[in-house]
Scaffold this active site. Structure first.
Site: not given
Lengths: 333, 333
Positions: B56, B104, B219
């Site tokens: 990320h 997260k 994802h």
């Protein structure tokens, strides 16, 4: 072709609308497709103008701001801006100390910037000098170029000469400095995939599942050759060795190392490449004084990367470190 | 699969080597795969720790530095870091004022950060609080999540709470502020293509030539539905409308608008999207006070984008404007 666009014709004007909306420090002349500082021409400062085909963002519009460019002309995707655009930009940024054109070495850009310089001199009484950037060691001539292409060194040059202009160095000094940066920088790129130019709608070229293009141009034009893709450390050697061979020797002067994504290569891979580049430089006895890692001169969504090394003396390093505030590059302020 | 890697196993350690080499302000604990400030723990400051699966970038390692995080734990690609990594990070950044975990909302991350907090409290006598980010309006539960997923708001939260910690606000205030940011932020993403996880070697999912996935996860996990790809302005509406519907009303308070690339979508398209987002907000009477446009929370090379809106009062805006110096976000210093 799947892209986040309204239509191929709208890609450039839509992006310019977005830049204007997102960055209150910038002003966009939509008619001429020129990105300018909102604060206007700076009295007594050399004005720096660059530009070229769109599709290489953040270059050049994203490099307009304090410490870097005064204006950038946006052409259609991978297409030179017109002399009219460049003339408008030149007149808009003239603060009485002359204007320097920073031109990547592509035939259309060089020709149009020359014409714009003549027009601006005749019409606006603006003294214009220009520097042509040609740092790409991959090929001598190309589809778009007589001589070497201008690639990654453009970013470093715009930063360094931008700082010098901010210091109020004069036009001759800025021109000389720009030539010094170009003369001391070398680049080499590679691609894993093509990009798709919106107006074309199909990939510019095709590559096999195990191939990469060594020495790719930033418009997807051919490089040196296609090779079988090996591990990253081999790719890094194939990029860095030709750069080191061509880089002016300079008695231990360090380099600025710039590892650039062509757009589609993610940061996690780019940092891996940087690690290999740093290891190769160390082995070669070349010390890295500063670095830049990220997508700064891109080819739309092309996957691939380029390496630029710039031999830098103390003056260049101190100009590199000077404050800069643009959408694409920002530090020190 | 064509990637600039040495091997799937080496992707994360190679990237961490590159980060350490490129950024002298950072220190990388390679054994624990933790990115830290080179200057060490700051006495009397709340330590901010985040982390998650890699892939990320620049999040989270690229957000370590003055004004943002103190440490980031890097898991394997799209895989939660271990409690041991998080505990090492927590102890390393503890400056006596407690540590805030920014997590997260993915099941593995939440569980491992909880365990790490217990370990750090027991072993190192460090008071740990945590905030779970869950701003994604696309789906209620997902493949990896009970409840909403944490996406773009994480970037804004790390910036804003980072500034508050730098001001020496205490642990309770930082925790409360983090919850406030999360409570006032909403996001929605979409994808044009899948990414390829290096260890898998094949795309996570397939999309037709005219389809996009609305509400994609970071994802590559499924979103709301697949839709036919229309012009950008329609895509923008499909992203912004659900965000606006869910965004807390706040008597004319402006928003921070964050338009993010999932990785493979180039800046020229992203600025086009920003222009549409700004137009939709204006029509809805929502004023944009600040903006952020670029690839900040990505999914490797996935093509696509996300939109995050954060309702911001004067305190949040002033913390947003505060100086920050990280590889991924840098201004004011």
């Amino acid at each position: 072709m799947k892209k986040l666009i309204n239509s191929p014709e709208q890609v450039v004007p839509d992006a310019l609308r977005g830049m204007a909306a997102a960055h209150p420090d910038l002003r966009v002349d939509h008619e001429n497709r020129v990105v300018l500082r909102a604060s206007g021409a700076v009295e007594g400062k050399v004005g720096l103008v660059s530009g070229g085909g769109s599709g290489h963002e953040p270059m050049h519009g994203g490099f307009v701001g304090h410490g870097m460019l005064d204006a950038a002309c946006a052409g259609e995707v991978f297409t030179s801006p017109t002399p009219d655009q460049m003339q408008a930009a030149t007149l808009a940024v003239s603060g009485g100390a002359g204007v320097l054109h920073i031109v990547k070495n592509y035939t259309g850009d060089v020709m149009n910037f020359e014409m714009a310089a003549e027009l601006a001199a005749a019409e606006g009484d603006v003294e214009v000098r220009s520097v042509v950037v040609d740092d790409d060691v991959a090929v001598q001539d190309s589809l778009y170029t007589a001589g070497r292409r201008g690639v990654g060194a453009t970013v470093l040059l715009e930063k360094i000469v931008g700082a010098a202009a901010e210091e109020r160095r004069d036009l001759a000094a800025c021109e000389e400095l720009a030539k010094k940066v170009n003369g001391n920088a070398r680049s080499m790129g590679m691609a894993l995939t093509s990009c798709v130019v919106p107006a074309a709608g199909v990939p510019t070229f095709e590559l096999g599942d195990d191939e990469f293009e060594l020495g790719i141009g930033i418009h997807g034009e051919p490089g040196r050759e296609r090779r079988r893709l090996g591990p990253l450390r081999e790719v890094a050697e194939q990029l860095v060795e030709p750069v080191l061979q061509d880089l002016p020797a300079a008695d231990g002067a360090p380099v600025v190392a710039f590892v650039n994504s062509m757009g589609g290569t993610p940061l996690i891979e780019l940092y891996g490449l940087y690690a290999e580049v740093a290891a190769i430089c160390e082995k070669a006895g070349v010390s890295i004084a500063r670095s830049l890692v990220g997508p700064y001169i891109t080819s739309l969504e092309m996957a691939g990367a380029s390496v630029t090394l710039l031999r830098a003396d103390d003056d260049l390093l101190s100009l590199w470190d000077a404050p800069v505030s643009t959408p694409g590059l920002r530090w020190g302020m």
